[in-house]
Structure formats: C-alpha cells, structure tokens
Design a protein around this motif. Structure first.
Motif: not given
Length: 162
Positions: A95-97, A100-103, A125-127, A149-150
C-alpha cells in the motif's frame, strides 16, 4: 448453547481428521478478537505451496460462517506460523509503495482482490498518508482497494471505514 471456543476447536479437528492432517487449534480471546492459532506438523497445508494462505483464508471463512454469530461483536482470525502478521506487513508495504507511485505521477493504482479484513488493513495503513485516498471497488471476492490522489476523492462505493 454451544461454547463457540469448543465449536472452533471441534471444526478444526474435523477438518484435520478429514484431511489426514496433524493439526490442533489453540483459541485466544481478547475484547475485540478471537484468534485461532493452528499448531502441528501439517500446518503448511493451510499456507499452500506458495505460502499465500488460500486454504487458511477459506478455513477462516468456514469458521466465520459456522461460529461468527456466536462470537459477535468480536472478530474471528485464523492464523498459523505468523502468517497473518506477515501478510498484514506485506499489505502495508505494498500500500505504501502504491501511495508513493500515486503521489509521483497522480495515477490511481488498484490492488489485487482482497477480503474485507485485508482491505481494512490497507485503508488504515494509508489513512494518514498525505496526498492519497483509498476506496474499494468491485463486488464480492473481486473487491479491490484503489489508491488514488487525494484530489480524486472516493466514489459512491467508498468503504474506507470498512
């Protein structure tokens, strides 16, 4: 009414006996969860040859269907040899990987189909991750978490609180 702990152990015993497996169940309870830990020389059967735990998850589903109502409001988790902990950590890392790719490029990413528990692990985890949002799409066993993306926002199918 049957003691749900005894029912959980008996169901595992019946599955092990039917499969010719040397496995026992240990039941641990806390306020929010009942954990069934499998022990014995044949626990690898539940993890499968690739260690993905398909049989373990299917057995957990069976236990949930048979005994889940008696355990409410507590959740039921089945694990062996630290599988659940390793799986949760792998989901958090993936999820964190993806976040980072989405950002980096602003393009949403979908994860593999996950069960409700695993989707919740990802959402939690991504909250607090800046710049991304999560939501689930799909139906039943094909339901997936999308990391976007947010600014994208969650569609009507959002279940971040799952």
């Amino acid at each position: 009414p049957e003691d749900p702990r005894a029912g959980l152990r008996e169901t595992i015993r019946a599955v092990a006996e039917a499969g010719g497996l040397d496995v026992e169940a240990e039941v641990e309870e806390s306020e929010g969860v009942v954990v069934v830990r499998l022990r014995g020389p044949d626990v690898a059967f539940f993890l499968g040859p690739e260690g993905r735990g398909e049989v373990l998850r299917a057995t957990e589903h069976l236990l949930q269907r048979l005994h889940g109502a008696a355990l409410q409001p507590r959740a039921l988790r089945l694990t062996c040899e630290g599988f659940r902990e390793r799986r949760d950590q792998a989901l958090v890392e993936e999820a964190r990987r993806l976040a980072a790719a989405v950002r980096a490029d602003g393009q949403p990413r979908e994860m593999e189909p996950l069960n409700a528990y695993e989707r919740r692990v990802v959402h939690v985890a991504l909250q607090g991750e800046p710049g991304v949002t999560t939501f689930s799409v799909g139906e039943g066993s094909a339901r997936r978490v999308t990391v976007g993306p947010a600014a994208l926002g969650a569609p009507e199918a959002a279940d971040g609180g799952e």
